[in-house]
Design an enzyme around this catalytic site. Structure first.
Site, PDB file in Angstrom:
ATOM      1  N   SER A 132     -29.318  25.357 -12.783  1.00 32.44           N
ATOM      2  CA  SER A 132     -29.852  24.043 -12.430  1.00 32.44           C
ATOM      3  C   SER A 132     -30.838  24.222 -11.294  1.00 32.44           C
ATOM      4  CB  SER A 132     -28.721  23.107 -11.985  1.00 32.44           C
ATOM      5  OG  SER A 132     -29.227  21.918 -11.401  1.00 32.44           O
ATOM      6  N   TYR A 145     -21.066  20.634  -7.978  1.00 31.76           N
ATOM      7  CA  TYR A 145     -21.959  20.957  -9.100  1.00 31.76           C
ATOM      8  C   TYR A 145     -22.917  22.080  -8.719  1.00 31.76           C
ATOM      9  CZ  TYR A 145     -25.785  20.351 -12.455  1.00 31.76           C
ATOM     10  OH  TYR A 145     -26.754  20.564 -13.404  1.00 31.76           O
ATOM     11  N   ALA A 147     -22.573  24.332  -6.395  1.00 33.33           N
ATOM     12  CA  ALA A 147     -21.831  25.579  -6.204  1.00 33.33           C
ATOM     13  C   ALA A 147     -21.558  26.258  -7.540  1.00 33.33           C
ATOM     14  CB  ALA A 147     -20.526  25.309  -5.471  1.00 33.33           C
ATOM     15  N   LYS A 149     -23.205  25.839 -10.408  1.00 32.17           N
ATOM     16  CA  LYS A 149     -24.447  26.283 -11.031  1.00 32.17           C
ATOM     17  C   LYS A 149     -25.058  27.468 -10.271  1.00 32.17           C
ATOM     18  CE  LYS A 149     -24.846  23.539 -14.585  1.00 32.17           C
ATOM     19  NZ  LYS A 149     -24.794  24.086 -15.971  1.00 32.17           N
ATOM     20  N   ILE A 178     -34.155  15.890 -16.349  1.00 36.66           N
ATOM     21  CA  ILE A 178     -34.453  15.827 -17.774  1.00 36.66           C
ATOM     22  C   ILE A 178     -33.840  14.548 -18.333  1.00 36.66           C
ATOM     23  CG2 ILE A 178     -34.248  16.986 -20.001  1.00 36.66           C
ATOM     24  CD1 ILE A 178     -35.813  18.608 -17.908  1.00 36.66           C
TER      25      ILE A 178
END
Length: 244
Positions: A132, A145, A147, A149, A178
């Protein structure tokens, strides 16, 4: 680019919607035999490629996916790890249960599938993970999240080092904002306008197809000398300082 993936057999996770669906469809359009994997049976039913509905967080799921692929469409040589879950919260607001959820959903499943892949890809192959843009820069309110990724990006480099001599390339894609079913309502609300859309040189919102094309490149022989990298697909958000 038709035929770019001819002769490849690919497992694509998270394929019921968004980036995963776009990637499964593009892989098939470019000649790959595709097994689309997701826990959302209804979403999978809308695809025109073979599918498998499974909860990737369940024990033994990785083995089930690879065994099913070999039995139904052939031994895979491409794995696109796309299934995952985003979320917004700081470390101080993250419970142990929350942290374990984001790690399990974004990292543990990627690790388990990739571990299985290196046992199956005897003749070489390509693993493409999903990191990400949040793994590449600090963003307030995204601790568990980000951490997870960030660990995916690190795992990508490590596995590239371990398995390159066996002809297995391991790379990652780092999507930015996106538009998918999961983000559409927030995008429409304008919550990302200042933080993301106007803060990058390419101001439009990304599409799943933008990301799928990078997955296809990394899975193909066009990227035959590329391994261990994480490619941002974010309109320049993580690599530039831009002011409208």
């Amino acid at each position: 680019m038709t035929g770019q993936l001819s002769g490849r057999t690919a497992i694509v996770t998270g394929a019921a919607s968004g980036i995963g669906r776009a990637t499964a469809e593009l892989f098939a359009a470019r000649g790959a035999t595709v097994l689309a994997v997701d826990r959302d049976e209804q979403g999978l039913a809308e695809l025109s490629v073979p599918t498998l509905a499974v909860d990737l967080a369940a024990p033994g799921a990785a083995e089930e996916v690879f065994d099913h692929c070999a039995a139904t469409v052939g031994t895979p040589d491409v794995l696109a790890n796309i299934a995952g879950k985003a979320g917004d919260r700081s470390a101080g607001d993250t419970s142990d249960e929350d942290f374990e959820f984001f790690v399990r959903t974004n990292l543990t499943t990627t690790f388990a599938l990739s571990r299985r892949a290196v046992h199956v890809f005897d003749g070489g192959g390509a693993i493409v993970n999903t990191a990400s843009s949040f793994a590449l820069t600090g963003v307030a309110g995204s601790a568990p999240y980000s951490a997870a990724k960030g660990a995916v990006a690190s795992l990508t480099r490590q596995m590239a080092a371990d398995y390159g001599r066996r002809g297995i390339r391991v790379n990652a894609v780092a999507p930015g904002l996106i538009e998918t079913p999961a983000t559409r309502a927030k995008i429409a609300s304008g919550i990302f306008d200042d933080l993301v859309t106007r803060a990058r040189p390419l101001p439009r919102v990304g599409t799943p197809e933008d990301v799928a094309r990078v997955f296809a490149f990394l899975a193909s022989d066009d990227a035959a000398f590329v391994t261990g990298v994480t490619i941002p697909v974010d309109g320049g958000w993580t690599s530039t300082h831009f002011r409208d």
